[in-house]
Enzyme design. Structure first.
Site, PDB file in Angstrom:
ATOM      1  N   ASP A   1       2.930  -9.171   7.830  1.00 38.25           N
ATOM      2  CA  ASP A   1       3.934  -8.429   8.585  1.00 38.25           C
ATOM      3  C   ASP A   1       5.288  -9.034   8.231  1.00 38.25           C
ATOM      4  OD1 ASP A   1       5.614  -7.265  10.360  1.00 38.25           O
ATOM      5  OD2 ASP A   1       4.473  -7.835  12.167  1.00 38.25           O
ATOM      6  N   ILE A   2       6.127  -8.257   7.563  1.00 38.85           N
ATOM      7  CA  ILE A   2       7.409  -8.823   7.093  1.00 38.85           C
ATOM      8  C   ILE A   2       8.346  -9.153   8.261  1.00 38.85           C
ATOM      9  CG2 ILE A   2       7.412  -7.862   4.757  1.00 38.85           C
ATOM     10  CD1 ILE A   2       9.568  -5.877   6.266  1.00 38.85           C
TER      11      ILE A   2
ATOM     12  N   TYR B   1      18.807   4.164   5.468  1.00 40.36           N
ATOM     13  CA  TYR B   1      18.096   3.658   4.280  1.00 40.36           C
ATOM     14  C   TYR B   1      19.122   3.183   3.241  1.00 40.36           C
ATOM     15  CZ  TYR B   1      15.186   4.122   0.007  1.00 40.36           C
ATOM     16  OH  TYR B   1      14.525   3.929  -1.178  1.00 40.36           O
TER      17      TYR B   1
ATOM     18  N   ASP C   1       0.126  -5.852   3.198  1.00 38.47           N
ATOM     19  CA  ASP C   1       0.650  -4.723   3.980  1.00 38.47           C
ATOM     20  C   ASP C   1       0.179  -4.918   5.421  1.00 38.47           C
ATOM     21  OD1 ASP C   1       1.645  -2.142   4.789  1.00 38.47           O
ATOM     22  OD2 ASP C   1       1.510  -1.558   2.694  1.00 38.47           O
TER      23      ASP C   1
ATOM     24  N   LEU D   1       0.815  -1.214   0.000  1.00 36.19           N
ATOM     25  CA  LEU D   1       0.000   0.000   0.000  1.00 36.19           C
ATOM     26  C   LEU D   1       0.852   1.270   0.000  1.00 36.19           C
ATOM     27  CD1 LEU D   1      -3.013  -1.063   2.252  1.00 36.19           C
ATOM     28  CD2 LEU D   1      -2.674  -1.302  -0.213  1.00 36.19           C
ATOM     29  N   GLY D   2       2.141   1.118  -0.321  1.00 34.86           N
ATOM     30  CA  GLY D   2       3.009   2.294  -0.468  1.00 34.86           C
ATOM     31  C   GLY D   2       2.842   2.903  -1.854  1.00 34.86           C
TER      32      GLY D   2
END
Ligand code: AKB
Length: 331
Positions: A70-71, A159, A52, A28-29
């Protein structure tokens, strides 16, 4: 039996499941719903599962399968891969550059622990795995204009560090275990239907909303900050085309892709050709330092040569399409 580049023999397993059954994490990004749409056109609506940890809109639910994933929960992911007979994971979950600096522990969890879970699943079930990398995987000691595929990578954001880790781990799993890992280093992506969340390139999306609403944008970067950017259609097409390349045609696993590079001042000038009364002011914040450490132009000659990558949108076309798409929303 195949030999890895280390000379270690491994048995090349056929994927347990069909590669055309795709799971998109972080769906959902900014990129997930758009990619699901194009993948569903190619593979069939039921074959692409968006996932997501946030609640999907009615529109998302109505257009194809959506699951909570959930990753950070390996068992949850494994259950989905097995139950849904997933053959490909597109792993979008990540904290972007600016938001990552504000919450390093969470970035470590999502961008590194999450990645390890996904890699382990890809290994265990022999999945094809696509993980986007970024211009943020380079740092101040990398050549900035142009930045080649293979060069110094000493990023200074969590990041960037986590994306270099993802590139290296993916490539390691490829040569060690034969996983079909693929990655593209993406520029800032500009889209009208979805918003980016917490990046350094986000101004290039917000500026269009401001141009059509208040008529003024306050930019957190200096006017001369040049960064690589790409319209979302080119980005989604690149991912689709890259996933379709037969493994033997890939000379490398991680490629730069470039479309256009511009500064806030240049983007403003282009918007003013359509909306002459639009104004901009500048108030640089911590994102300036991040942008200053990133490439200005990516050298994507390998992608152009190996799999015929071509962008379609330049700055002029980008401005036209963004204003056309957003204008009805603010009427
Ligand atoms: C960010 O700005 O963090 C992202 C990216 C360039 O990877 N949009």
């Amino acid at each position: 039996e195949k030999k890895s580049s280390l000379g270690i023999a491994f048995t090349q397993k056929a994927s347990n499941f069909d590669q055309a059954r795709v799971l998109i994490t972080g769906g959902l990004g900014q990129l997930g719903t758009g990619l699901a749409q194009v993948l569903r056109m190619e593979y069939g609506p039921q074959n692409v599962v968006l996932s997501d940890i946030v609640c999907p809109s009615r529109q998302v639910i109505e257009t194809g399968p959506f699951l909570y994933a959930d990753i950070l929960d390996y068992n949850n992911l494994r259950e989905i891969v097995v139950n849904e007979r997933i053959g490909t994971i597109v792993h979008f979950s990540a904290l972007l550059s600016a938001v990552g600096e504000q919450n390093v522990p969470l970035a470590l969890k999502v961008n590194i622990e999450g990645l390890h879970n996904v890699l382990e699943l890809a290994h265990r079930f022999n999945l094809r795995l696509f993980i986007p990398s970024t211009i943020g995987a380079f740092g101040p000691s990398s050549p900035r204009n142009p930045t080649p595929d293979v060069t110094i990578q000493r990023p200074e954001t969590i990041y960037g560090v986590s994306k270099v880790h993802a590139e290296l781990m993916g490539e390691y799993y490829h040569h060690r275990f034969g996983i079909d890992f693929r990655s593209l280093r993406l520029p800032g992506i500009i889209s009208a239907d979805t918003n980016p969340g917490g990046g350094t390139t986000d101004y290039a999306v917000q500026i269009f909303h401001d141009a059509l609403t208040t008529g003024h944008h306050t930019c957190y970067l200096r006017p001369d900050t040049r960064l690589p950017m790409m319209y979302i259609h080119d980005c989604l097409r690149a991912i689709m085309e890259f996933l379709d390349i037969p493994e033997q045609s890939l000379r490398q696993r991680t490629y730069n892709i470039q479309a256009m590079s511009f500064t806030p001042a240049e983007l403003t000038q282009e918007i003013q050709k359509v909306i002459p009364e639009f104004t901009i002011s500048y108030s640089p914040d911590m994102r300036q330092q991040i942008a200053d450490s990133w490439p200005q132009v990516l050298d994507d000659s390998n992608a152009r040569q190996d799999w015929h990558w071509q962008h379609h949108y330049d700055l002029q076309q980008l401005v036209k399409v963004m204003l056309e798409k957003l204008a009805p929303k603010y009427k």
